[in-house]
Design an enzyme around this catalytic site. Structure first.
Site, short mmCIF file in Angstrom:
data_model
loop_
_atom_site.label_atom_id
_atom_site.label_comp_id
_atom_site.label_asym_id
_atom_site.label_seq_id
_atom_site.Cartn_x
_atom_site.Cartn_y
_atom_site.Cartn_z
N CYS A 86 16.11 112.22 27.59
CA CYS A 86 16.65 113.05 26.52
C CYS A 86 16.20 114.26 26.17
O CYS A 86 16.92 115.15 26.91
CB CYS A 86 16.00 111.93 25.17
SG CYS A 86 17.26 111.86 23.95
N HIS A 203 16.82 105.90 26.72
CA HIS A 203 15.48 106.13 26.78
C HIS A 203 15.02 104.80 27.63
O HIS A 203 15.01 103.71 27.05
CB HIS A 203 15.05 105.93 25.37
CG HIS A 203 14.96 106.99 24.65
ND1 HIS A 203 14.08 108.13 24.56
CD2 HIS A 203 16.08 107.76 23.85
CE1 HIS A 203 14.45 109.13 23.59
NE2 HIS A 203 15.62 109.03 23.50
N GLU A 205 12.14 104.07 28.32
CA GLU A 205 10.57 103.61 27.75
C GLU A 205 10.95 102.89 26.48
O GLU A 205 9.79 102.39 26.16
CB GLU A 205 9.80 104.86 27.56
CG GLU A 205 10.24 105.61 26.21
CD GLU A 205 11.46 106.42 26.23
OE1 GLU A 205 12.08 106.55 27.13
OE2 GLU A 205 11.43 107.11 25.24
#
Lengths: 231, 80
Positions: A86, A203, A205
């Site tokens: 990002c 994302h 994560e």
């Protein structure tokens, strides 16, 4: 094998990246402060999401001049692994470590929702645990995710197989509705020519544990672990 | 010495903000608008005494930081 998560003023996904690497995947991981030049012998550097320098001027435009980025640049030229997520992707674009630029989402809205992605290529340190053509789910949360690049640069990118993820629908089709931000050719993630630097807007994560609704993002980190173990 | 830099999206790139503003103006009754594009004005107050050297330095600032050459162009005005 050691991961380093860079922290810029305004980064806000650094802790999530650190948590996934340390607690979920049991890896050796450290934080790297943006003002330090030392990469602490990391084998992989992660530039996390957030709003470094408040996205002032342009997202990533000021963070790219942080002292750590000179080290990251040299590290990448020596073949070191760099993952930008990002805002991290935006910083890599501004620094020229990846080609292209981000424009504002065509909807002019900050979009925060799950998207489906198609995996375009799996012979990279970032995607070797996926299957080519696999449709995966990860969340996005961004205002400037509309990837753009020059005509020649786009041709080069495709010739080099530099596109790793594209926004798609649940069947893997690149329909207009499946593109959340107007990104050129539905591009969601790319790598450089040597394949050691990757940026993606979604994302991974935030999609690494079952409680968060998808485990597909975990495969990005598992691919890196697999690639680093093979060396 | 004051330098004013106008940073705009390269022509041909979609400007959704500009498009939205055009629609807003049209809904207010302004019908003669062909196009709207939105950019940035960056104003610098400089210690330079000569406009030429100010312009040279500002040019370098634009190339290095103030404008992204992939998607933006810029115009510089310098005055005392």
């Amino acid at each position: 094998m050691k991961f380093g998560v860079v922290v810029f003023p305004g980064s806000n996904c650094d802790e999530d990246c650190f948590y996934v690497l340390k607690e979920v995947l049991r890896q050796n991981v450290v934080y790297l402060w943006h003002k330090d030049a030392c990469l602490k012998d990391c084998d992989c550097v992660v530039l996390p999401g957030g709003f470094s320098y408040g996205d002032y001027l342009r997202a990533g435009a000021i963070a790219r001049f942080s002292p750590i980025m000179r080290s990251v640049s040299e590290f990448s030229k020596d073949g070191g692994l760099v993952l930008g997520i990002c805002n991290g992707f935006q910083i890599l674009l501004e620094s020229g470590l990846l080609s292209g630029a981000m424009l504002r989402n065509t909807s002019i809205k900050f979009i925060c929702r799950y998207v489906t992605l198609r995996v375009e290529r799996t012979d990279t340190p970032f995607t070797n645990r996926f299957r080519t053509g696999q449709v995966v789910r990860m969340p996005i949360a961004h205002n400037e995710g509309n990837y753009t690049t020059g005509t020649n640069e786009l041709r080069q990118l495709k010739l080099q197989n530099g596109v790793l993820f594209r926004y798609c629908d649940a069947d893997g089709q690149l329909t207009p509705q499946a593109n959340p931000n107007g990104s050129t050719e539905h591009i969601a993630g790319i790598c450089n020519r040597p394949g050691n630097v990757m940026g993606l807007m979604p994302h991974p994560e935030r999609s690494a544990e079952p409680e968060l609704g998808s485990m597909d993002g975990r495969l990005v980190f598992e691919s890196l672990i697999h690639a680093m173990a093979a060396v | 010495m004051i330098a004013r830099i106008f940073v705009t999206l390269k022509p041909g790139l979609l400007d959704p903000q500009g498009k939205t503003i055009k629609q807003a103006l049209e809904s207010l009754g302004f019908k003669e608008i062909k196009q709207v594009r939105v950019g940035k004005l960056i104003e610098l107050e400089l210690n330079h005494s000569k406009a030429a050297s100010a312009k040279r330095d500002v040019e370098r600032m634009c190339q290095k930081l103030l404008a992204n050459p992939v998607v933006e162009t810029y115009r510089i005005e310098v005055r005392r």
